[in-house]
Motif scaffolding. Structure first.
Motif, short mmCIF file in Angstrom:
data_model
loop_
_atom_site.label_atom_id
_atom_site.label_comp_id
_atom_site.label_asym_id
_atom_site.label_seq_id
_atom_site.Cartn_x
_atom_site.Cartn_y
_atom_site.Cartn_z
N HIS A 455 -1.65 -1.13 6.35
CA HIS A 455 -1.47 -2.52 6.78
C HIS A 455 -2.06 -2.74 8.18
O HIS A 455 -2.68 -3.77 8.44
CB HIS A 455 0.02 -2.87 6.79
CG HIS A 455 0.63 -2.95 5.43
ND1 HIS A 455 1.99 -2.88 5.22
CD2 HIS A 455 0.07 -3.10 4.21
CE1 HIS A 455 2.24 -2.97 3.93
NE2 HIS A 455 1.10 -3.12 3.30
N LEU A 456 -1.84 -1.76 9.07
CA LEU A 456 -2.30 -1.89 10.45
C LEU A 456 -3.82 -2.07 10.50
O LEU A 456 -4.33 -2.96 11.18
CB LEU A 456 -1.87 -0.67 11.26
CG LEU A 456 -2.27 -0.66 12.73
CD1 LEU A 456 -1.40 -1.61 13.53
CD2 LEU A 456 -2.18 0.76 13.30
N THR A 457 -4.56 -1.20 9.80
CA THR A 457 -6.02 -1.29 9.85
C THR A 457 -6.52 -2.56 9.17
O THR A 457 -7.51 -3.15 9.61
CB THR A 457 -6.64 -0.06 9.18
OG1 THR A 457 -6.11 0.11 7.85
CG2 THR A 457 -6.34 1.19 10.00
N THR A 458 -5.84 -3.00 8.10
CA THR A 458 -6.27 -4.24 7.43
C THR A 458 -6.06 -5.44 8.34
O THR A 458 -6.94 -6.31 8.45
CB THR A 458 -5.49 -4.43 6.12
OG1 THR A 458 -5.70 -3.29 5.27
CG2 THR A 458 -5.95 -5.69 5.40
N ILE A 459 -4.90 -5.51 9.01
CA ILE A 459 -4.63 -6.62 9.92
C ILE A 459 -5.64 -6.62 11.06
O ILE A 459 -6.18 -7.67 11.43
CB ILE A 459 -3.18 -6.53 10.48
CG1 ILE A 459 -2.17 -6.70 9.35
CG2 ILE A 459 -2.96 -7.58 11.55
CD1 ILE A 459 -0.74 -6.41 9.78
#
Length: 487
Positions: A455-459
Motif C-alpha cells: 500500500h505504501l509504495t502504491t500511495i
C-alpha cells in the motif's frame, strides 16, 4: 419427433444454457414439464396455453412432454415460456422451421405478449456464443444486448411475431426509448447525495486522499467526530470515478440485470447498505446463493457508513474478498464465484458518541460503547484499508473557508489519466531509489505489515503521478506514511 430449442436459466448472476425439448404424442391430453422445474416453470403450462390460443393457434389435444436439459440443474423463472411455446407449435405442425438452430428467451403474457424477465441480459449472453442460432429475445433485452455487447438479436413483442419471423417474415423494427436501454441506475441518487468536489471546504488532505483512492483503487477509511464531512467525502468519491469501459459496462450491466434492475450505464454502480447488513447480504449466500452488496458494487463504489455499527462477523467476511476481488461460496453440492472488484470506502466515529478525540474530554462512553466505534475494527480489517484518514473539526467556521479548486469533472479526468500511467500491481516499488526504500523499512518495520508496504509504495507512486513525476522520493513516501496512518 421431439424438437429442441435453446434457452438458459439464471444461476447466481450468470446464465447457464438449457435445451428445451418438446414432444407432442398421441395419448391422454396432458402437459408434463420435467428437468427440476420450480413452481414458476411448472405454472408455464397455463400461461403458454392461453398465449397460444390468443395468438390464433390451436392448442394440441395430445400428450405434451417438455424436458429441460440438463436434468440435474434446477430451473427457475418464466424465461422458458417462449421457447416452450415455439416448441409446441413446431412439434404439432403449426410452425414450419427453416432451421432448427433456434434460441429463445422470454415470459409470455396470457394475450401472447413477450415480457422481459429478471436477469435477461446474463441469460442471453451464453446464447450469443451460438452465432449460428436465430436468437429471439424480448424487445427490451435485445436492445440492451446490442448496446452492451454489440450483438445482433431479434426482438419480438408477441408470440405471433416470433412465429412469423421464424417462417421467413421480415423482422419488425421496434422503437425502444433510449431511457430503457441506457439507464443510469444511480443518476437520481447521485444528484441528491454526491456533492461536487469543489464544494468541500476545510478538508484538503481528505480531498487529496479521495484522488489517491480513486486512482489506485485503494480502500479508504475516514474517521472522525460527527459533522466533519465523512459521509459527504465518501459520496464525493463516486463522482470522481471514471466512466465504465465497454467491457466493464457489459459486466456491470449483466450483474444489474440479474437483480432485475436497469443497467447503470456508463457510471460505476454505487451501493450504500444500512448497518444492519448480514454476512449473506454483504458477500452473498442464502438458499439460492444470490450475490451480496460487494458484487452489486462490482467496478463501482461500496460505502459502509458508520462502520462501527456493522456486525463484527459481517465485517470479518470482507477479509478474503478484498484481497482476491472475488467471492467464493461453497454449500452442499454447489459452489459459486461472484465478482467483487469494488472500491470500498468506510466512515466511522472513533467511539459511540464520536467525541473520543475531543480535547475537552467530553467523551463519556463506557468501554462497551467504545466497541461501537471505528477504533474497534479488528487489526486484519483495518490493515486492508490502504488509506486511513483521521478528520478533525475545522478551527474556523466552514462558511469562511475557501472552496476547493478542483471540480468533480476535472478530478474525474485527472483520475482517468493517472490510472493509465499507473504501473502494474507489484511494480510500484521499482519507481523509487532502493536505498531510500530500505532506509524507510529500517525505521518502520515494526509498524507496517507486508500488505502495508505494498500500500505504501502504491500511495507514493500515485502521489508522484499527481505531482507530474513518474518516480517518487522521500516526500511522497512521507505522505504515504501519513495516509497509511503511521505516526
Amino acid at each position: 419427433m421431439p424438437l429442441s430449442i435453446a434457452s438458459s436459466t439464471l444461476i447466481g448472476i450468470r446464465g447457464a444454457p438449457v435445451e428445451v425439448e418438446v414432444d407432442v404424442a398421441t395419448g391422454i391430453p396432458a402437459v408434463r414439464i420435467v428437468g427440476l422445474p420450480d413452481a414458476a416453470v411448472g405454472e408455464a403450462r397455463e400461461r403458454i396455453r392461453s398465449a397460444i390460443r390468443s395468438s390464433g393457434f390451436t392448442w394440441p389435444a395430445r400428450r405434451i412432454t417438455v424436458n429441460l436439459a440438463p436434468a440435474d440443474l434446477r430451473k427457475s423463472g418464466g424465461s422458458f415460456d417462449l421457447a416452450i411455446a415455439l416448441g409446441i407449435l413446431a412439434a404439432s405442425g403449426q410452425l414450419q422451421l427453416a432451421s432448427r438452430q433456434i434460441a429463445a428467451l422470454g415470459e409470455l403474457a396470457l394475450d401472447g405478449r413477450v415480457r422481459d424477465v429478471p436477469g435477461a441480459l446474463p441469460l442471453a449472453l451464453p446464447l450469443v456464443a451460438h452465432y449460428e442460432r436465430t436468437l429471439l429475445l424480448p424487445v427490451e433485452t435485445a436492445a440492451q444486448l446490442g448496446a452492451h455487447a454489440g450483438v445482433s438479436a431479434h426482438g419480438v413483442a408477441t408470440l405471433r411475431e416470433a412465429v412469423n419471423l421464424l417462417q421467413g417474415a421480415a423482422p419488425v423494427v421496434h422503437r425502444v426509448p433510449a431511457s430503457s436501454v441506457d439507464v443510469d441506475l444511480h443518476s437520481q441518487e447521485d444528484r441528491v447525495l454526491v456533492p461536487d468536489l469543489s464544494s468541500i471546504r476545510g478538508q484538503p488532505m481528505a480531498t487529496r486522499a479521495l484522488l489517491i483512492s480513486a486512482i489506485g483503487r485503494l480502500p479508504l477509511l475516514l474517521e472522525g467526530p460527527p459533522g466533519v464531512g465523512k459521509s459527504m467525502l465518501a459520496h464525493a468519491l463516486h463522482g470522481i470515478l471514471p466512466d465504465l469501459t465497454s467491457a466493464e459496462a457489459t459486466e456491470v450491466g449483466a450483474i444489474a440485470s440479474a437483480a432485475g434492475r436497469p443497467s447503470p450505464v456508463p457510471r460505476p454502480p454505487l451501493r450504500t447498505p444500512h448497518h444492519d447488513l448480514t454476512v449473506a447480504g454483504l458477500i452473498g449466500g442464502g438458499p439460492r446463493m444470490t450475490p451480496g452488496e460487494l458484487t452489486w458494487a462490482h467496478r463501482g463504489l461500496l460505502i459502509l457508513d458508520e462502520i462501527g455499527e456493522f456486525r463484527r462477523d459481517t465485517l470479518e467476511a470482507l477479509r478474503e474478498p478484498l484481497e482476491r476481488q472475488v467471492v467464493r461460496l461453497s454449500r452442499a453440492g454447489r459452489s459459486e464465484q461472484f465478482p467483487a472488484a469494488a472500491l470500498l470506502v468506510a466512515t466511522g466515529n472513533p467511539c459511540g458518541c464520536g467525541e473520543l478525540d475531543s480535547l475537552d474530554g467530553s467523551c463519556l462512553c463506557t468501554p462497551r460503547a467504545r466497541r461501537h466505534g471505528s477504533l474497534s475494527l479488528s487489526a486484519p480489517i483495518r490493515d486492508r484499508f490502504a488509506l486511513r484518514i483521521r478528520l478533525g473539526r475545522p478551527v474556523a467556521p466552514i462558511s469562511t473557508m475557501p472552496t476547493g479548486g478542483l471540480t468533480t469533472a476535472a478530478a474525474r479526468e485527472l483520475v482517468a489519466t493517472a490510472r493509465a500511467a499507473l504501473p502494474a500491481e507489484g511494480e510500484a516499488s521499482k519507481r523509487v531509489d532502493p536505498m531510500l526504500l530500505r532506509a524507510y523499512a529500517r525505521g518502520h518495520t515494526d509498524r507496517i505489515s507486508g500488505r502495508g508496504w505494498e500500500h505504501l509504495t502504491t500511495i507514493a507512486c500515485v502521489a508522484g503521478l499527481l505531482g507530474g513525476r513518474e518516480s517518487f522520493g522521500e516526500s511522497e513516501l512521507a505522505e504515504a506514511l501519513h495516509f497509511l496512518g503511521v505516526r
